[in-house]
Design an enzyme around this catalytic site. Structure first.
Site, PDB file in Angstrom:
ATOM      1  N   PHE A 117       0.829  -1.067  -0.174  1.00  0.00           N
ATOM      2  CA  PHE A 117      -0.080  -0.185   0.089  1.00  0.00           C
ATOM      3  C   PHE A 117       0.898   1.212   0.010  1.00  0.00           C
ATOM      4  CE2 PHE A 117      -4.733   0.747   0.816  1.00  0.00           C
ATOM      5  CZ  PHE A 117      -5.088  -0.406   0.100  1.00  0.00           C
ATOM      6  N   GLN A 231      -7.967  14.725   2.680  1.00  0.00           N
ATOM      7  CA  GLN A 231      -7.504  13.677   2.080  1.00  0.00           C
ATOM      8  C   GLN A 231      -8.006  13.490   0.609  1.00  0.00           C
ATOM      9  OE1 GLN A 231      -6.623   9.269   2.144  1.00  0.00           O
ATOM     10  NE2 GLN A 231      -4.826  10.082   2.848  1.00  0.00           N
ATOM     11  N   HIS A 233      -8.272  11.470  -2.577  1.00  0.00           N
ATOM     12  CA  HIS A 233      -7.695   9.768  -2.999  1.00  0.00           C
ATOM     13  C   HIS A 233      -7.346  10.068  -4.458  1.00  0.00           C
ATOM     14  CE1 HIS A 233      -7.282   5.394  -3.858  1.00  0.00           C
ATOM     15  NE2 HIS A 233      -7.438   5.313  -2.358  1.00  0.00           N
ATOM     16  N   LEU A 243     -14.853   5.035  -5.318  1.00  0.00           N
ATOM     17  CA  LEU A 243     -13.371   4.830  -5.053  1.00  0.00           C
ATOM     18  C   LEU A 243     -12.902   3.585  -5.927  1.00  0.00           C
ATOM     19  CD1 LEU A 243     -10.721   5.200  -3.310  1.00  0.00           C
ATOM     20  CD2 LEU A 243     -11.767   3.751  -1.863  1.00  0.00           C
ATOM     21  N   GLU A 246      -6.734   1.801  -3.359  1.00  0.00           N
ATOM     22  CA  GLU A 246      -5.346   1.840  -3.691  1.00  0.00           C
ATOM     23  C   GLU A 246      -4.733   0.557  -3.913  1.00  0.00           C
ATOM     24  OE1 GLU A 246      -2.232   3.368  -0.536  1.00  0.00           O
ATOM     25  OE2 GLU A 246      -3.540   4.778  -1.112  1.00  0.00           O
ATOM     26  N   ARG A 288      -0.869   9.118  -0.750  1.00  0.00           N
ATOM     27  CA  ARG A 288      -2.011   9.738  -1.603  1.00  0.00           C
ATOM     28  C   ARG A 288      -1.920  11.139  -1.523  1.00  0.00           C
ATOM     29  NH1 ARG A 288      -6.855   6.270   1.908  1.00  0.00           N
ATOM     30  NH2 ARG A 288      -6.334   4.462   0.959  1.00  0.00           N
ATOM     31  N   HIS A 356     -11.830  12.145   0.150  1.00  0.00           N
ATOM     32  CA  HIS A 356     -11.752  10.733   0.612  1.00  0.00           C
ATOM     33  C   HIS A 356     -11.974  10.649   2.240  1.00  0.00           C
ATOM     34  CE1 HIS A 356     -11.591   6.427   0.690  1.00  0.00           C
ATOM     35  NE2 HIS A 356     -10.407   6.415   1.280  1.00  0.00           N
ATOM     36  N   ARG A 391      -3.280  10.571   5.910  1.00  0.00           N
ATOM     37  CA  ARG A 391      -3.106   9.188   6.626  1.00  0.00           C
ATOM     38  C   ARG A 391      -2.820   8.320   5.359  1.00  0.00           C
ATOM     39  NH1 ARG A 391      -6.630   5.448   5.055  1.00  0.00           N
ATOM     40  NH2 ARG A 391      -8.416   6.603   4.506  1.00  0.00           N
TER      41      ARG A 391
END
Length: 588
Positions: A117, A231, A233, A243, A246, A288, A356, A391
């Site tokens: 990730f 944030q 995404h 979405l 990721e 991100r 996001h 994050r």
């Protein structure tokens, strides 16, 4: 008004709320637990999470590495004592979920599988295909059913906290089915109501993510912390904002511009690696905030692809093959076909960044306690200062578990510390509840209002989209602060057209709008005052990170219809002094 007496009231029945309820029931079966949610638990937004949950499990990984990734990914705004606690507890919580029946993907030897990730130097993200949130939520929900001490109040809209004698002693909530307001007297309250992403028009967040819990705490005097950090995404569908996890990039998907070039190497995330063999910390597996910012730069250069849904870049997963996609990314394939008519096995899919997650929220300490005694918070609505300015993907699903449990244990300690002869002031709490009821009645009785819910909401969303996006500047943020302040004044004249009691969605949307405006106020005020660029808060007019002035958490305090009060709180540094975020892949 019906009075419901309970020991602990939990607002929100998503991942954090359910985990808190289980921890309470396990620790003390005699506790009466009220689980209050405006939707059925399995419709909570945790269900929409796709990619997975991070926890150290493999022999080549370590707690120190997870710590370093989280602190660096948060651009050194994370409280490091909190991060240390989180990375230690994360594997325990994920293992507990497995014991409760969560169907994690497996390696061929039967061990738990993990995937890469963004921003993580090791593979540590546990996953259940690309429906991890659904399986986590389902596991938690089913586990709660074995505890008779948990009473669910589904489709109840939480209104106001009841505060007396300097501590939180309950809340009011409206039963959607009847329109009746109920008074919940509780020795402790846990807010787990999710974020406020719906203040933006283009978001992965469901319609329920309106910041109700944040606003309740804010109005009760609890500061909202670090709200300016929102944030984006990098990979959302351009028409719906849905979405694409990721995990698409974790499995080896690549981002290309209109020339078919993997452009991330131009933004400190190179070097390029062979297709199907993603190199950790580089290219598509950058954090991100950096990947979303790279899209903005490609847009300015004219390197994006023009589509019927606007400017996009392309996410190419064809080289992964149909077998891999069907096994590990089945939902992504379904979404792309359903909403865009694109089969990712055969064609690249257009994507663009989308709002996001909110790093900020209700200020709590690492025990999930707010500054208001008796009130605790966990999940996206809370800011325990784990995520800092950005994050890392797959930390949030574990955050729900770790701090949902912490909130429960802290609530029990609070209850045990209350005087043995403690008796709530019934008259005072009833008066507070009456004020909450009067607020709703005033909305119903207003006939001379000049403002519509939909009109105000559109102006709010347009303002946030225009001025508080991936990149910001002084003039735009000042415009946003002024506009949100004006909208909050105009909100006092909003009209509820539907005067019925049963499932009055008009009323609930008006109430949600008030909460969103409160959250937007805290966000814009914090963003205007932070004259630096850090993580998800990027200023075109202050492009450098300024540790001397802003290695601090912003704390915004509610002041009614007046401008909020802004204060700061120092970041806790334990073992990682502020450094450079390097995702070039050139370092070890």
């Amino acid at each position: 008004m019906e009075l419901i007496n309970t020991d602990v009231a939990i607002i929100g029945a998503g991942g954090a709320g359910l985990r808190a309820a289980i921890a309470l029931a396990e620790a003390d079966p005699t506790l009466r637990i009220a689980l209050i949610s405006k939707v059925y638990p399995m419709r909570s937004h945790t269900c929409a999470a796709e990619g997975g949950a991070a926890g150290v499990i493999k022999s080549d990984d370590s707690l120190d590495m997870h710590f370093d990734d989280t602190v660096g990914g948060g651009d050194w705004l994370s409280d490091q004592d909190c991060v240390e606690y989180f990375v230690k507890e994360a594997p325990k919580e994920l293992t507990q979920l497995e014991h409760w029946g969560c169907p994690w993907n497996r390696e061929t030897d039967g061990s738990v599988a993990v995937r890469p990730f963004g921003g993580m130097q090791k593979q540590r993200t546990w996953f259940a295909a690309d429906k991890s949130g659904f399986h986590i939520l389902h596991t938690l929900f089913q586990t709660t059913l074995q505890y008779p001490s948990i009473t669910r109040f589904d489709e109840y809209y939480a209104l106001d906290l009841l505060v007396d004698e300097g501590r939180c002693q309950g809340l009011t909530a409206m039963e959607m089915r009847s329109g009746m307001i109920k008074q919940f007297n509780a020795k402790a309250v846990i807010i787990a109501g999710g974020g406020a992403g719906r203040i933006f028009p283009f978001t992965t967040n469901g319609a329920i993510k309106t910041g109700d819990g944040m606003a309740m705490a804010y109005r009760a005097g609890v500061p909202l912390k670090d709200m300016e950090f929102v944030q984006y995404h990098p990979t959302g569908l351009p028409n719906t904002g849905s979405l694409l996890t990721e995990a698409c990039r974790g499995e080896g998907g690549v981002l290309v511009n209109k020339d078919g070039r993997r452009y991330l190497q131009d933004y400190g995330m190179g070097p390029e690696t062979p297709l199907g063999k993603p190199q950790l910390k580089t290219m598509e597996l950058g954090p991100r905030d950096r990947v979303s910012q790279a899209y903005w730069h490609e847009l300015q250069k004219g390197n994006t692809v023009s589509t019927q849904w606007g400017e996009c870049v392309m996410l190419d997963m064809r080289h992964l093959g149909e077998k891999c996609i069907n096994e590990r990314l089945p939902l992504v394939r379904e979404l792309a076909i359903a909403y865009l008519g694109v089969d990712i096995v055969k064609d690249p899919v257009p994507i663009r960044p989308v709002v996001h997650y909110m790093m900020g929220g209700i200020s709590t300490d690492m025990q999930a306690a707010t500054p208001l005694p008796g009130l605790f918070a966990a999940g996206e609505c809370a800011c325990v200062s784990l995520n800092g300015a950005n994050r890392l993907g797959s930390n949030s699903l574990v955050e729900l578990l770790v701090f949902g449990k912490s909130a429960a244990l802290s609530a029990i300690k609070h209850i045990q510390a209350l005087p043995a002869a403690n008796v709530a002031n019934a008259a005072a709490l009833a008066a507070r509840a009456g004020e909450s009821q009067a607020r709703i009645r005033a909305l119903f009785s207003r006939t001379d209002g000049t403002e519509s819910m939909s009109g105000l909401r559109k102006e709010m969303m347009d303002t946030m989209e225009k001025n508080v996006g991936i990149y910001r500047n002084e003039a735009g943020l000042q415009e946003a602060v002024d506009k949100i302040a004006a909208l909050r004044l105009r909100y006092q004249n909003v009209v509820v057209n539907d005067k019925s009691n049963v499932f009055n969605t008009d009323l609930f949307q008006v109430l949600e709008l008030g909460c969103m405006l409160d959250c937007a106020e805290a966000l814009t005020v914090g963003a205007l005052a932070r004259k630096e660029s850090r993580g998800a808060h990027q200023r075109l007019d202050f492009v450098q990170r300024d540790d001397a002035s802003y290695m601090r958490h912003s704390m915004v305090y509610y002041q009614g219809l007046n401008a909020p009060r802004l204060d700061y709180l120092d970041v806790v540094i334990t073992k990682s002094p502020p450094g450079v975020r390097d995702y070039s892949g050139d370092h070890k």
